[in-house]
Design a protein around this motif. Structure first.
Motif, PDB file in Angstrom:
ATOM      1  N   ALA A 100       0.813  -1.221   0.000  1.00 38.46           N
ATOM      2  CA  ALA A 100       0.000   0.000   0.000  1.00 38.46           C
ATOM      3  C   ALA A 100       0.844   1.267   0.000  1.00 38.46           C
ATOM      4  O   ALA A 100       0.427   2.300  -0.532  1.00 38.46           O
ATOM      5  CB  ALA A 100      -0.945   0.004   1.204  1.00 38.46           C
ATOM      6  N   THR A 101       2.052   1.189   0.579  1.00 40.75           N
ATOM      7  CA  THR A 101       2.910   2.376   0.635  1.00 40.75           C
ATOM      8  C   THR A 101       3.877   2.464  -0.542  1.00 40.75           C
ATOM      9  O   THR A 101       4.578   3.463  -0.699  1.00 40.75           O
ATOM     10  CB  THR A 101       3.728   2.410   1.942  1.00 40.75           C
ATOM     11  N   THR A 102       3.918   1.413  -1.368  1.00 44.70           N
ATOM     12  CA  THR A 102       4.864   1.380  -2.488  1.00 44.70           C
ATOM     13  C   THR A 102       4.175   1.452  -3.844  1.00 44.70           C
ATOM     14  O   THR A 102       4.618   2.177  -4.737  1.00 44.70           O
ATOM     15  CB  THR A 102       5.716   0.092  -2.431  1.00 44.70           C
ATOM     16  N   ALA A 103       3.095   0.691  -4.018  1.00 39.29           N
ATOM     17  CA  ALA A 103       2.396   0.657  -5.308  1.00 39.29           C
ATOM     18  C   ALA A 103       1.575   1.921  -5.518  1.00 39.29           C
ATOM     19  O   ALA A 103       0.995   2.465  -4.579  1.00 39.29           O
ATOM     20  CB  ALA A 103       1.493  -0.571  -5.371  1.00 39.29           C
ATOM     21  N   GLY A 104       1.541   2.383  -6.756  1.00 35.58           N
ATOM     22  CA  GLY A 104       0.754   3.546  -7.098  1.00 35.58           C
ATOM     23  C   GLY A 104      -0.531   3.162  -7.814  1.00 35.58           C
ATOM     24  O   GLY A 104      -0.713   2.012  -8.219  1.00 35.58           O
ATOM     25  N   SER A 154      -4.180  -4.281   1.455  1.00 35.05           N
ATOM     26  CA  SER A 154      -3.824  -3.048   0.748  1.00 35.05           C
ATOM     27  C   SER A 154      -5.081  -2.289   0.328  1.00 35.05           C
ATOM     28  O   SER A 154      -5.106  -1.051   0.314  1.00 35.05           O
ATOM     29  CB  SER A 154      -2.953  -3.350  -0.473  1.00 35.05           C
ATOM     30  N   ARG A 155      -6.159  -3.017  -0.002  1.00 33.81           N
ATOM     31  CA  ARG A 155      -7.418  -2.355  -0.346  1.00 33.81           C
ATOM     32  C   ARG A 155      -7.987  -1.603   0.854  1.00 33.81           C
ATOM     33  O   ARG A 155      -8.498  -0.490   0.717  1.00 33.81           O
ATOM     34  CB  ARG A 155      -8.417  -3.390  -0.849  1.00 33.81           C
ATOM     35  N   LEU A 156      -7.877  -2.226   2.033  1.00 34.52           N
ATOM     36  CA  LEU A 156      -8.351  -1.562   3.246  1.00 34.52           C
ATOM     37  C   LEU A 156      -7.560  -0.297   3.528  1.00 34.52           C
ATOM     38  O   LEU A 156      -8.061   0.638   4.146  1.00 34.52           O
ATOM     39  CB  LEU A 156      -8.238  -2.517   4.439  1.00 34.52           C
ATOM     40  N   LEU A 157      -6.305  -0.272   3.068  1.00 39.00           N
ATOM     41  CA  LEU A 157      -5.436   0.884   3.279  1.00 39.00           C
ATOM     42  C   LEU A 157      -5.492   1.876   2.125  1.00 39.00           C
ATOM     43  O   LEU A 157      -4.681   2.788   2.046  1.00 39.00           O
ATOM     44  CB  LEU A 157      -3.997   0.412   3.490  1.00 39.00           C
ATOM     45  N   GLY A 158      -6.451   1.679   1.223  1.00 37.55           N
ATOM     46  CA  GLY A 158      -6.673   2.661   0.173  1.00 37.55           C
ATOM     47  C   GLY A 158      -6.024   2.377  -1.153  1.00 37.55           C
ATOM     48  O   GLY A 158      -5.955   3.257  -2.015  1.00 37.55           O
ATOM     49  N   ARG A 159      -5.526   1.157  -1.360  1.00 38.57           N
ATOM     50  CA  ARG A 159      -4.915   0.786  -2.644  1.00 38.57           C
ATOM     51  C   ARG A 159      -5.677  -0.413  -3.222  1.00 38.57           C
ATOM     52  O   ARG A 159      -5.407  -1.544  -2.869  1.00 38.57           O
ATOM     53  CB  ARG A 159      -3.445   0.414  -2.456  1.00 38.57           C
ATOM     54  N   PRO A 160      -6.652  -0.182  -4.096  1.00 40.79           N
ATOM     55  CA  PRO A 160      -7.433  -1.281  -4.683  1.00 40.79           C
ATOM     56  C   PRO A 160      -6.632  -2.036  -5.741  1.00 40.79           C
ATOM     57  O   PRO A 160      -6.757  -1.797  -6.944  1.00 40.79           O
ATOM     58  CB  PRO A 160      -8.636  -0.564  -5.288  1.00 40.79           C
TER      59      PRO A 160
END
Length: 237
Positions: free
Chosen positions: A95-99, A133-139
């Motif tokens: 979540a902190t790496t992928a855009g 990661s979806r829960l952290l805002g990265r679908p």
């Protein structure tokens, strides 16, 4: 409710004779104290020497002590309940790496290893990582684009040079995925980075079909952690 669920899990593990994979104390599969080892800051980790094809790698923990014990328990000892906390840790790195718009590609496992274990450890972690990661805002979703084109030996015990030779040209992009990946930005996913040979070979195969491999994410790295001069923090503790 989440707290109640955790207490119920504690009680069930204690009654059923469960032990923590990190410290071997009776109770949960991963006790709260050992779980804190996976709550660090995301950092950049690079083996030394690093393979030429290796993209930037980001991890959450060092591959030692409790972290190593937990990863090995899940991977080699059938402690499948550890997939959820390990996936949550990897999901934070993802979540902190992928855009937005990045394609997440998992490193392929050896078929022989999957048959021996009865499951694919990385695939189990990856599913939880993507969900977290979806829960952290990265679908994000996993793209099963890579496969092994030929048999390879187990990497355990091999030197860095032997690992590179073992994997050289071993990975390929599955039929039907090459056109999809061409021109897209890709983030590789694995559980651990040691010499970087596996991630480098995966990146090579993806670049050969026109993919742009921006980074790789792992739970743990054998290289130095957040106190290293190479560290580059991406997210809060």
């Amino acid at each position: 409710m989440a707290g109640l669920g955790a207490r119920v899990d504690d009680l069930l593990d204690l009654v059923l004779g469960g032990r923590c994979a990190g410290c071997d104390r009776p109770g949960r599969a991963l006790c709260r104290d050992c779980a804190r080892e996976f709550e660090g800051r995301v950092f950049a980790a690079r083996p030394d020497p690093a393979p030429l094809e290796l993209p930037p790698v980001f991890a959450l923990a060092r591959y030692e002590g409790v972290v190593r014990s937990v990863l090995l328990a899940h991977k080699e000892r059938g402690r499948t309940r550890l997939a959820k906390p390990l996936g949550a840790a990897l999901g934070r790195v993802l979540a902190t790496t992928a855009g937005p718009g990045d394609v997440v590609v998992m490193v392929p496992s050896r078929r022989a290893a999957i048959r021996t274990r009865g499951y694919d450890p990385l695939a189990r972690i990856a599913r939880h990582a993507v969900a977290n990661s979806r829960l952290l805002g990265r679908p994000l979703r996993i793209c099963p684009a890579l496969a092994l084109a030929r048999p390879v030996a187990d990497q355990v015990g091999l030197s860095a040079a032997a690992r590179v030779a073992n994997l050289s040209g071993a990975m390929t992009v599955r039929r039907g995925f090459a056109s999809y990946l061409a021109g897209r930005t890709i983030v590789l996913l694995d559980d651990v980075v040691t010499t970087g040979a596996t991630l480098a070979e995966a990146a090579r195969a993806l670049r050969d079909v026109g993919g742009r491999v921006r980074a790789a994410v792992v739970v743990a790295a054998t290289s130095k952690g957040p106190d290293s001069s190479l560290a580059r923090v991406f997210g809060p503790a």
